[in-house]
Design a protein around this motif. Structure first.
Motif, short mmCIF file in Angstrom:
data_model
loop_
_atom_site.label_atom_id
_atom_site.label_comp_id
_atom_site.label_asym_id
_atom_site.label_seq_id
_atom_site.Cartn_x
_atom_site.Cartn_y
_atom_site.Cartn_z
N SER A 100 36.87 42.55 35.86
CA SER A 100 37.99 41.72 36.28
C SER A 100 38.53 42.30 37.59
CB SER A 100 39.09 41.74 35.21
OG SER A 100 39.66 43.04 35.13
N PRO A 101 39.31 41.52 38.34
CA PRO A 101 39.88 42.08 39.58
C PRO A 101 40.71 43.35 39.34
CG PRO A 101 40.13 39.70 39.56
CD PRO A 101 39.59 40.10 38.20
N GLU A 102 41.39 43.42 38.20
CA GLU A 102 42.19 44.61 37.90
C GLU A 102 41.31 45.83 37.63
OE1 GLU A 102 45.00 47.28 37.61
OE2 GLU A 102 45.32 45.24 38.31
N LYS A 103 40.21 45.64 36.92
CA LYS A 103 39.30 46.76 36.68
C LYS A 103 38.63 47.22 37.97
CE LYS A 103 38.25 45.87 31.85
NZ LYS A 103 37.21 45.57 30.87
N MET A 104 38.29 46.26 38.84
CA MET A 104 37.72 46.62 40.13
C MET A 104 38.73 47.43 40.95
SD MET A 104 36.12 44.22 43.13
CE MET A 104 37.70 43.58 43.65
N ARG A 105 39.98 46.99 40.92
CA ARG A 105 41.03 47.70 41.64
C ARG A 105 41.18 49.13 41.12
NH1 ARG A 105 45.40 46.86 44.79
NH2 ARG A 105 45.01 44.67 45.11
N ARG A 106 41.07 49.31 39.81
CA ARG A 106 41.17 50.66 39.23
C ARG A 106 39.98 51.53 39.64
NH1 ARG A 106 43.04 48.43 33.81
NH2 ARG A 106 40.91 48.92 33.17
N GLN A 107 38.79 50.95 39.73
CA GLN A 107 37.63 51.73 40.18
C GLN A 107 37.79 52.16 41.64
OE1 GLN A 107 35.01 52.95 38.52
NE2 GLN A 107 35.93 52.14 36.65
N GLU A 134 40.51 56.65 54.11
CA GLU A 134 41.30 55.46 53.75
C GLU A 134 41.95 55.67 52.38
OE1 GLU A 134 43.45 52.55 53.99
OE2 GLU A 134 41.98 52.57 55.63
N GLN A 135 43.26 55.41 52.30
CA GLN A 135 44.02 55.61 51.06
C GLN A 135 44.51 54.31 50.44
OE1 GLN A 135 44.73 58.80 49.61
NE2 GLN A 135 43.02 59.23 50.97
N SER A 136 44.38 53.20 51.16
CA SER A 136 44.91 51.93 50.70
C SER A 136 43.84 51.12 49.96
CB SER A 136 45.45 51.11 51.87
OG SER A 136 45.76 49.80 51.47
N VAL A 137 44.09 50.85 48.71
CA VAL A 137 43.17 50.03 47.91
C VAL A 137 43.10 48.62 48.48
CG1 VAL A 137 42.77 49.05 45.62
CG2 VAL A 137 43.51 51.43 45.85
#
Length: 110
Positions: free
Chosen positions: A23-30, A66-69
């Motif tokens: 999901s987009p949230e899981k991708m964001r967490r990775q 880079e630090q910004s997701v």
């Protein structure tokens, strides 16, 4: 037995290929994990017919420091827009071991 996937039914490209789609949230967490480890994100893309070759095309240079997701996600989306029929993957380069700490396909081509 219905949960077991046949290896030959769908091409597998990276570690997460054996799991259900992220999901987009899981991708964001990775992506956040890659950043938290201090790894440098890099984006690569390739035509589906060449996905099993060793070399993929690099999208720009790796994003050193880079630090910004959100910035990383916007670059992934820009690569996907520029090459809509390509597979797009994110790599986390580990400076210490000088290798890939993480790698996964974000967008699959057609």
């Amino acid at each position: 037995m219905a949960d077991i996937q046949d290896y030959n039914s769908t091409p597998k490209y990276e570690t997460f290929s054996y799991l259900p789609a992220m999901s987009p949230e899981k991708m964001r967490r990775q992506i956040a994990y890659i950043v938290s480890q201090g790894w440098n994100p890099g984006i690569e893309h390739v035509e589906p017919t060449r996905a099993f070759n060793y070399y993929w095309y690099m999208w720009k240079l790796p994003m050193f420091g880079e630090q910004s997701v959100d910035t990383i996600i916007s670059e992934l989306e820009a690569c996907h827009r520029a090459h809509p029929n390509h597979h797009v993957r994110l790599i986390g380069y580990d400076n210490y071991s000088q290798s890939q700490g993480s790698s996964f396909v974000v967008f699959r081509g057609r």
